[in-house]
Design a protein around this motif. Structure first.
Motif, PDB file in Angstrom:
ATOM      1  N   GLU A  77      -0.266  -0.339 -14.509  1.00  0.00           N
ATOM      2  CA  GLU A  77      -0.795  -0.173 -13.395  1.00  0.00           C
ATOM      3  C   GLU A  77      -0.076  -0.910 -12.053  1.00  0.00           C
ATOM      4  N   CYS A  78      -0.124  -0.855 -10.882  1.00  0.00           N
ATOM      5  CA  CYS A  78       0.660  -1.684  -9.732  1.00  0.00           C
ATOM      6  C   CYS A  78      -0.249  -2.390  -9.106  1.00  0.00           C
ATOM      7  N   GLU A 134       7.825  -3.685  -9.589  1.00  0.00           N
ATOM      8  CA  GLU A 134       9.014  -3.445 -10.454  1.00  0.00           C
ATOM      9  C   GLU A 134       9.076  -3.078 -11.869  1.00  0.00           C
ATOM     10  N   SER A 135       7.782  -3.433 -12.505  1.00  0.00           N
ATOM     11  CA  SER A 135       7.754  -2.995 -13.918  1.00  0.00           C
ATOM     12  C   SER A 135       7.569  -1.533 -13.814  1.00  0.00           C
ATOM     13  N   PHE A 136       6.701  -1.024 -13.191  1.00  0.00           N
ATOM     14  CA  PHE A 136       6.335   0.380 -12.967  1.00  0.00           C
ATOM     15  C   PHE A 136       7.738   1.262 -12.731  1.00  0.00           C
ATOM     16  N   ILE A 137       8.556   0.774 -11.861  1.00  0.00           N
ATOM     17  CA  ILE A 137       9.711   1.279 -11.476  1.00  0.00           C
ATOM     18  C   ILE A 137      10.597   1.381 -12.767  1.00  0.00           C
ATOM     19  N   ASP A 138      10.785   0.381 -13.574  1.00  0.00           N
ATOM     20  CA  ASP A 138      11.429   0.566 -14.692  1.00  0.00           C
ATOM     21  C   ASP A 138      10.885   1.289 -15.851  1.00  0.00           C
ATOM     22  N   GLY A 176       0.855  -1.083  -0.175  1.00  0.00           N
ATOM     23  CA  GLY A 176      -0.073  -0.054   0.087  1.00  0.00           C
ATOM     24  C   GLY A 176       0.823   1.239  -0.022  1.00  0.00           C
ATOM     25  N   GLY A 177       1.825   1.206   0.909  1.00  0.00           N
ATOM     26  CA  GLY A 177       2.906   2.600   0.907  1.00  0.00           C
ATOM     27  C   GLY A 177       3.410   2.754  -0.375  1.00  0.00           C
ATOM     28  N   GLY A 178       3.936   1.578  -0.980  1.00  0.00           N
ATOM     29  CA  GLY A 178       4.550   1.732  -2.453  1.00  0.00           C
ATOM     30  C   GLY A 178       3.609   2.344  -3.455  1.00  0.00           C
ATOM     31  N   LYS A 179       2.297   1.750  -3.380  1.00  0.00           N
ATOM     32  CA  LYS A 179       1.267   2.277  -4.508  1.00  0.00           C
ATOM     33  C   LYS A 179       1.262   3.646  -4.222  1.00  0.00           C
ATOM     34  N   LYS A 204       3.216   9.209 -10.477  1.00  0.00           N
ATOM     35  CA  LYS A 204       2.389   9.200 -11.858  1.00  0.00           C
ATOM     36  C   LYS A 204       1.855  10.720 -12.194  1.00  0.00           C
ATOM     37  N   ASP A 205       1.467  11.430 -11.027  1.00  0.00           N
ATOM     38  CA  ASP A 205       0.541  12.641 -11.002  1.00  0.00           C
ATOM     39  C   ASP A 205       1.681  13.502 -11.423  1.00  0.00           C
ATOM     40  N   GLN A 206       3.042  13.516 -10.765  1.00  0.00           N
ATOM     41  CA  GLN A 206       4.217  14.397 -11.249  1.00  0.00           C
ATOM     42  C   GLN A 206       4.638  14.356 -12.536  1.00  0.00           C
ATOM     43  N   ILE A 207       4.535  13.126 -13.105  1.00  0.00           N
ATOM     44  CA  ILE A 207       5.063  12.846 -14.637  1.00  0.00           C
ATOM     45  C   ILE A 207       3.909  13.431 -15.481  1.00  0.00           C
ATOM     46  N   GLN A 208       2.637  13.235 -15.070  1.00  0.00           N
ATOM     47  CA  GLN A 208       1.383  13.672 -16.014  1.00  0.00           C
ATOM     48  C   GLN A 208       1.532  15.236 -16.237  1.00  0.00           C
TER      49      GLN A 208
END
Lengths: 717, 75
Positions: free
Chosen positions: A263-264, A271-275, A234-237, A244-248
């Motif tokens: 999505e996470c 891990e996929s999201f980080i990459d 949950g913390g990670g999410k 995500k918001d910052q990037i958008q």
């Protein structure tokens, strides 16, 4: 019904009988046949030929015979192409012929047996059924090999045991046990068990490594401001949502396409999201317009800097050339002046001086000749001038000429100095002219370079540069303007980079959370490793190895039990006979009897209640008697029935003294009953005793003068 | 080998009924090897069977070790 008796043995190319010697025939017409001859005369070859004919190549294998001498034992005579043995036997009125050859000859089978001239039978087991005997028993109660006796005389326990096995016909079972034992099942099993036992230790070690990893990762997360509550999926999410918001928003602010981020839902997604997010931030950094503008200006700054350095270099070169030209001109004059002067020296002054030099030289020559004439005897008588016919004084003329000669010398020296000076000037003028021409050419090239650099600067600044304008000043101004603009753009880029760096910092935090969660997951998996399929497979493979070992052990025990039972049975059935024969042969007063211990498998000498291991105190002759006793007892045992009515003794009297020889002849005479007897011996004393003591009718073969080419010479007594 | 039948009987008394077939098959393999190559043949046959089981164990053990070590390289 009587057993089969030997009628005839024919052999060729077998061991000591080369085929060049032709087929050798031995007939056994009498109840007893003696083969006499020295060691190596071919006696044993005749006896082994019967064995090979019955049982084939198995007789040449240690595993089947238990005889070590059979290693590398060659059936075929090494000078022969084929080994052929034919044995004829007779039982009552039935004739049995057994034939064996190591190769197929003239369409005949390699092996066959034939009864009463009937059809050929080629099955080996069929013959063994007819004879009623297998190889081990043949060797324990029909054919006594000298190797068996000699092995029993050896004091090594293992050797004695093997010798007893052979005497008892148990060598194959013993060899089979050795074969199973040789595969080292228990060692392999112990190794597997040790490895399996080590899994627990490795599990604990693995867990310890994970604990250390977790401790280190948690400390690192704390140092980066990640609180305990955030160390969860949950913390990670939550962190991921913010990134995500910052990037958008960043993409929107700069009009860039919004990156597609996964999505996470679980740890793998994280891990996929980080990459993906790391790649997206890198892309935004490269593609943001201010950054692109900054990059463009930096490239332009570099370009202008290069132009400046280039122009300065060219300009400096041109100036240097001009300075050198000016210096030369100041020293020697300009090029036209120098050319005029050179022309004057080359065409005027030098030729003129050289002419003068020649003229003076000519005059000096005339004076020299005149003085020479005046100095000669003829000259001294001259008193008239040859030109004006006036009377002259030769002395006055000579003085006058000498004065001239001195004047000519002075003039010549002065003219030569003048010529030398002119030549030096000519050389120097040529050199300077050459230098000036070279400088002139280089200056033209350098001026062209400067002009091109100026044009490049004009192109870069997009301005026209007139002759009166200094390109360097224009360039410096352009660069100063660029620096101002760069400073402004740099500030904008710094602000956007700060936003992007913040995203990367956030991603690093997500990576820290992910690392901790993964370690926790691995620890959980390790704690449940025994419930996994992998652990189950290891346990299953170990069980399979144990099951196989159990089966092998059961087979080993089964063979051992049969071996022990057979040994006991044979020992029990022949106990009295062994003792009886030994008593008669050895006639020892201290330990008259002999028996074999069914448990320790030792040959024991016995007197009443007292018993001792035979090898510890019996002499070699007595031990030989023991071997013969065991063999003869087994050979005459009713429990070991077969269809052979003959017995073969190969050199049975080794180490026996004359008394023993006499007793052995007596024992053989009455123990064997109506069995046909074939004895080979190299000992003359024993042969003599056999002739004297054996009451059976005898046939005697003498074998002597054995040679490689023809084998032994065989004579019948 | 004339004692073969006696040995088979003895084997049957030593292994459970469910394993009779497997044990007799192994015995026949051993006996055949012995008839061809004597004791070395027996050693080879039993050794080869054991080696196969050992390799299977080693493979399974390695797979387990890999599973136990998973994750440590991604720190």
């Amino acid at each position: 019904m009587n057993g089969y008796q030997l009628v005839k043995v024919e052999l060729k190319g077998f061991r000591g009988f080369p085929e060049q010697g032709g087929t050798q025939e031995f007939k056994f017409d009498e109840p007893c046949t003696l083969l006499l001859g020295k060691q190596g005369s071919g006696k044993s070859s005749v006896l082994c030929a019967v064995e090979w004919c019955f049982f084939g190549d198995r007789v040449a294998r240690i595993g089947d015979t238990g005889i070590r001498e059979r290693k590398d034992w060659l059936v075929r005579n090494n000078r022969s192409r084929a080994s052929i043995v034919e044995v004829t036997l007779k039982r009552d009125e039935q004739v049995l012929i057994v034939y064996r050859c190591n190769r197929r000859l003239q369409g005949r089978p390699r092996f066959y047996y034939q009864t009463d001239g009937g059809e050929f039978h080629e099955d080996e087991s069929g013959l063994r059924a007819v004879l009623g005997i297998e190889l081990p028993d043949y060797m324990s109660c029909v054919h006594l090999h000298q190797e068996v006796i000699s092995a029993l005389l050896v004091e090594t326990p293992g050797e004695r045991k093997n010798a007893l096995d052979r005497l008892m016909g148990l060598a194959p079972l013993r060899n089979l046990l050795d074969g199973i034992h040789g595969s080292r099942i228990s060692e392999q099993l112990r190794d597997i068990d040790n490895q399996f036992g080590g899994i627990e230790t490795q599990l604990e070690a693995g867990m310890q490594v994970k604990r250390s990893d977790l401790e280190r990762a948690t400390k690192d997360a704390g140092e980066h401001g990640i609180v305990q509550d955030e160390l969860s999926l949950g913390g990670g999410k939550k962190h991921i949502g913010a990134i995500k918001d910052q990037i958008q928003k960043f993409a929107g602010d700069y009009g860039l396409p919004a990156p597609d981020l996964p999505e996470c839902k679980d740890l793998e997604d994280m891990e996929s999201f980080i990459d993906a997010a790391t790649a997206a931030v890198r892309k935004l950094r490269n593609e943001q317009p201010d950054m692109a503008h900054q990059q463009h200006m930096l490239r332009r700054k570099k370009e202008l800097g290069t132009l400046k350095v280039n122009y300065e270099g060219k300009k400096e070169t041109l100036q240097d050339l001009r300075t050198k030209t000016e210096k030369l001109t100041n020293s020697y004059g300009d090029l036209p002046e120098l050319k005029d002067r050179l022309k004057k020296v080359e065409k005027g002054l030098l030729p003129e001086a050289r002419n003068r030099q020649n003229e003076i030289s000519n005059r000096a020559g005339v004076i020299r000749e005149a003085l020479k004439l005046l100095g000669s005897p003829q000259g001294k008588s001259i008193n008239r001038c040859p030109v004006c016919e006036q009377t002259i004084s030769p002395e006055d003329v000579r003085r006058h000429l000498e004065k001239w000669q001195e004047e000519m010398k002075d003039k010549l020296a002065s003219t030569e100095a003048e010529i030398k000076k002119l030549e030096e000037e000519e050389t120097n003028l040529k050199k300077v002219i050459s230098q000036l021409r070279q400088l002139q050419s280089q200056t033209q090239i350098a001026a062209k370079d400067v002009s091109e650099s100026t044009k490049a600067i004009a192109d870069a600044l997009k301005v026209e540069i007139s002759e009166s304008q200094d390109p360097l000043t224009l360039l410096s101004k352009g660069m100063a303007d660029l620096e101002d603009e760069l400073e402004k753009v740099g500030k904008v880029v710094e602000q956007s980079n700060a936003r992007l760096n913040s995203m990367e910092d956030g991603l690093a935090d997500v990576r820290r959370i992910n690392t901790i969660l993964r370690i926790q997951r691995d620890m959980e998996e390790l704690s449940k490793i025994k419930e996994t399929n992998e652990y189950e497979q290891v346990a299953k493979a170990r069980k399979s190895a144990h099951d196989f070992a159990d089966l092998s052990e059961s087979i080993y025990e089964a063979v051992q039990t049969v071996l022990q039972r057979n040994a006991k049975s044979r020992i029990a059935s022949t106990r009295d006979a062994i003792s009886s024969i030994f008593r008669e042969l050895a006639q020892r007063s201290d330990f008259p009897d002999l028996r074999i211990d069914p448990v320790s498998y030792e040959v024991i000498a016995v007197r009443g209640d007292k018993s001792e291991i035979a090898q510890r105190f019996l002499n070699k002759g007595d031990i030989n008697c023991a071997a013969l006793s065991i063999f003869l007892a087994l050979a005459t045992s009713k429990d070991l029935s077969h269809n052979l009515g003959f017995m073969i003794l190969d050199d049975p009297s080794q180490t026996l003294d004359s008394t023993h020889n006499e007793r052995l002849a007596g024992v053989l005479d009455h123990v064997l009953g109506n069995r046909q007897l074939i004895i080979a011996t190299s000992e003359e004393n024993f042969a003599k005793e056999l002739r004297n003591s054996l009451t059976k009718k005898k046939q005697v073969y003498f074998m002597r003068d054995w040679s490689d080419d023809t084998g032994p010479k065989v004579e019948i007594e | 080998m004339k004692e073969a039948d006696d040995i088979v009987t003895e084997i049957k008394t030593r292994v459970p009924d469910s394993k009779h077939e497997e044990a007799i098959a192994l015995w026949n393999q051993v006996l055949s090897a012995f008839n061809c190559q004597s004791s070395q043949g027996v050693t080879n046959v039993v050794g080869a069977r054991l080696s196969k089981l050992r390799n299977a164990y080693d493979d399974a053990h390695q797979a387990l070790m890999r599973k136990m070590g998973r994750g440590s390289s991604k720190q």
